[in-house]
Design a protein around this motif. Structure first.
Motif, PDB file in Angstrom:
ATOM      1  N   ALA A 178       0.834  -1.211   0.006  1.00  0.00           N
ATOM      2  CA  ALA A 178      -0.108  -0.003  -0.122  1.00  0.00           C
ATOM      3  C   ALA A 178       0.871   1.306   0.079  1.00  0.00           C
ATOM      4  N   ASP A 179       1.849   1.257   0.895  1.00  0.00           N
ATOM      5  CA  ASP A 179       2.995   2.629   0.770  1.00  0.00           C
ATOM      6  C   ASP A 179       3.410   2.512  -0.290  1.00  0.00           C
ATOM      7  N   GLY A 180       3.833   1.501  -1.198  1.00  0.00           N
ATOM      8  CA  GLY A 180       4.390   1.728  -2.385  1.00  0.00           C
ATOM      9  C   GLY A 180       3.519   2.407  -3.380  1.00  0.00           C
ATOM     10  N   TYR A 181       2.187   1.794  -3.448  1.00  0.00           N
ATOM     11  CA  TYR A 181       1.115   2.650  -4.279  1.00  0.00           C
ATOM     12  C   TYR A 181       0.832   4.106  -4.039  1.00  0.00           C
ATOM     13  N   ALA A 182       1.136   4.183  -2.841  1.00  0.00           N
ATOM     14  CA  ALA A 182       1.040   5.664  -2.133  1.00  0.00           C
ATOM     15  C   ALA A 182       2.093   6.472  -2.828  1.00  0.00           C
ATOM     16  N   ALA A 183       3.355   5.863  -2.835  1.00  0.00           N
ATOM     17  CA  ALA A 183       4.491   6.628  -3.264  1.00  0.00           C
ATOM     18  C   ALA A 183       4.227   6.936  -4.568  1.00  0.00           C
ATOM     19  N   ALA A 184       3.536   6.018  -5.492  1.00  0.00           N
ATOM     20  CA  ALA A 184       3.452   6.357  -6.885  1.00  0.00           C
ATOM     21  C   ALA A 184       2.298   7.276  -7.312  1.00  0.00           C
ATOM     22  N   GLY A 185       1.804   7.735  -6.186  1.00  0.00           N
ATOM     23  CA  GLY A 185       0.494   8.966  -6.406  1.00  0.00           C
ATOM     24  C   GLY A 185      -0.787   8.305  -6.213  1.00  0.00           C
ATOM     25  N   TYR A 186      -1.265   7.382  -5.668  1.00  0.00           N
ATOM     26  CA  TYR A 186      -2.611   6.778  -5.443  1.00  0.00           C
ATOM     27  C   TYR A 186      -2.623   6.661  -3.918  1.00  0.00           C
ATOM     28  N   VAL A 187      -4.018   6.882  -3.622  1.00  0.00           N
ATOM     29  CA  VAL A 187      -4.550   6.707  -2.216  1.00  0.00           C
ATOM     30  C   VAL A 187      -4.566   5.229  -2.271  1.00  0.00           C
ATOM     31  N   ALA A 188      -4.278   4.508  -0.953  1.00  0.00           N
ATOM     32  CA  ALA A 188      -4.158   3.142  -1.159  1.00  0.00           C
ATOM     33  C   ALA A 188      -4.752   2.764   0.364  1.00  0.00           C
ATOM     34  N   ILE A 189      -5.580   1.877   0.329  1.00  0.00           N
ATOM     35  CA  ILE A 189      -6.328   1.435   1.587  1.00  0.00           C
ATOM     36  C   ILE A 189      -6.122   0.027   1.479  1.00  0.00           C
ATOM     37  N   ALA A 190      -5.699  -0.693   2.636  1.00  0.00           N
ATOM     38  CA  ALA A 190      -5.834  -2.249   2.538  1.00  0.00           C
ATOM     39  C   ALA A 190      -6.652  -2.493   3.951  1.00  0.00           C
ATOM     40  N   PRO A 191      -7.886  -3.073   3.575  1.00  0.00           N
ATOM     41  CA  PRO A 191      -8.873  -3.344   4.719  1.00  0.00           C
ATOM     42  C   PRO A 191      -8.489  -5.012   5.515  1.00  0.00           C
ATOM     43  N   ALA A 192      -8.485  -4.759   6.653  1.00  0.00           N
ATOM     44  CA  ALA A 192      -8.197  -6.235   7.287  1.00  0.00           C
ATOM     45  C   ALA A 192      -9.293  -6.965   7.016  1.00  0.00           C
ATOM     46  N   LEU A 193      -9.471  -7.767   6.153  1.00  0.00           N
ATOM     47  CA  LEU A 193     -10.669  -8.500   5.610  1.00  0.00           C
ATOM     48  C   LEU A 193     -11.046  -9.462   6.777  1.00  0.00           C
ATOM     49  N   PHE A 194      -9.983 -10.028   7.438  1.00  0.00           N
ATOM     50  CA  PHE A 194     -10.639 -10.993   8.528  1.00  0.00           C
ATOM     51  C   PHE A 194     -11.237 -10.567   9.779  1.00  0.00           C
ATOM     52  N   ASP A 195     -11.283  -9.349   9.800  1.00  0.00           N
ATOM     53  CA  ASP A 195     -11.763  -8.701  11.043  1.00  0.00           C
ATOM     54  C   ASP A 195     -13.213  -9.034  11.511  1.00  0.00           C
ATOM     55  N   PRO A 196     -14.012  -9.475  10.706  1.00  0.00           N
ATOM     56  CA  PRO A 196     -15.374 -10.188  11.155  1.00  0.00           C
ATOM     57  C   PRO A 196     -15.312 -11.229  11.637  1.00  0.00           C
ATOM     58  N   VAL A 197     -14.172 -11.905  11.607  1.00  0.00           N
ATOM     59  CA  VAL A 197     -14.199 -13.286  12.126  1.00  0.00           C
ATOM     60  C   VAL A 197     -13.178 -13.411  13.153  1.00  0.00           C
ATOM     61  N   ALA A 198     -11.985 -12.682  13.065  1.00  0.00           N
ATOM     62  CA  ALA A 198     -10.646 -12.540  14.109  1.00  0.00           C
ATOM     63  C   ALA A 198     -10.125 -11.158  13.728  1.00  0.00           C
ATOM     64  N   ARG A 199     -10.215 -10.427  14.756  1.00  0.00           N
ATOM     65  CA  ARG A 199      -9.555  -9.195  14.427  1.00  0.00           C
ATOM     66  C   ARG A 199      -7.997  -9.016  14.461  1.00  0.00           C
ATOM     67  N   ASN A 200      -7.561  -8.180  13.825  1.00  0.00           N
ATOM     68  CA  ASN A 200      -5.848  -7.655  13.892  1.00  0.00           C
ATOM     69  C   ASN A 200      -5.102  -8.910  13.470  1.00  0.00           C
ATOM     70  N   VAL A 201      -5.536  -9.709  12.671  1.00  0.00           N
ATOM     71  CA  VAL A 201      -4.755 -10.880  12.154  1.00  0.00           C
ATOM     72  C   VAL A 201      -3.451 -10.407  11.479  1.00  0.00           C
TER      73      VAL A 201
END
Length: 224
Positions: free
Chosen positions: A48-71
């Motif tokens: 995500a940081d690499g895409y931001a450095a290239a000029g994009y807003v980048a968001i990586a959602p923690a997809l497992f949070d609904p079943v196990a948080r902060n994995v």
């Protein structure tokens, strides 16, 4: 510099890593980064940081949070099995809902050019974000896409595969070409997870660099 945020989703609040372009730089678009089965770990945050450095807003959602948080899992066998179990428990339908909510957050900020880039399990989810949400998508070595290949594309699509990936045989790659003839398909030297630069047993730097070049060209065209 990235930071933690929370995305409101149909499955409840989901943590996410957000990285923005350098101060003063206008965003070229926005990208939802979709994790492997190991969670939003150091590798996914760096992507995500690499895409931001290239000029994009980048968001990586923690997809497992609904079943196990902060994995955040390692690449050891026990964590691999746990990641597979978490992906099965979450299911693709809920995962697509989280991607939709992340897209909506970005839309609410005024971003209209939004794509997805996913890896491994997230690579198959990226395909579904295309067919079900209409988002331009890049899939890196998504091994679970074949059952969904009859879903029609709704936006530009790019697939990356490793030539020596035991989880994605040549017949599966051929199925992608045959059943999704409008998609761009590239096969690179190396095996599964050739882009995972924190994992020397899988990382193939030349292939990662070439795939990155192809991905950036694809995104520049798809999100213009």
């Amino acid at each position: 510099m990235g930071r933690d945020i929370v995305v409101a989703t149909p499955s409840g609040p989901v943590n996410a890593w957000r990285a923005d372009p350098p101060h003063g730089a206008a965003a070229q678009g926005a990208i939802v980064v979709l994790q492997e089965i190991f969670g939003v770990n150091a590798h996914i945050r760096s992507v995500a940081d690499g895409y931001a450095a290239a000029g994009y807003v980048a968001i990586a959602p923690a997809l497992f949070d609904p079943v196990a948080r902060n994995v955040e899992l390692t690449y050891e066998a026990a964590d691999f099995e746990r990641g597979r179990a978490l992906a099965a428990e979450l299911g693709f339908d809920r995962a697509v809902g989280i991607v939709r909510a992340t897209r909506d957050l970005l839309h609410g900020e005024g971003h209209r050019q939004i794509g997805v880039v996913g890896f491994c399990w997230g690579g198959s989810l990226a395909f579904l974000a295309n067919t079900r949400l209409g988002l331009p998508a890049v899939s890196y070595y998504g091994a679970r896409t074949v059952p969904f290949l009859d879903e029609p594309l709704q936006a530009p699509m790019l697939f990356h595969f490793g030539a020596d990936d035991a989880s994605i045989p040549e017949t599966d790659i051929a199925a992608h070409r045959t059943r999704q003839p409008d998609a761009e398909v590239h096969v690179h030297a190396g095996g599964h997870a050739f882009n995972r630069d924190v994992d020397p047993t899988h990382y193939h730097p030349d292939s990662a660099a070439e795939a990155r070049r192809q991905t950036m060209k694809f995104l520049a065209a798809a999100l213009r």
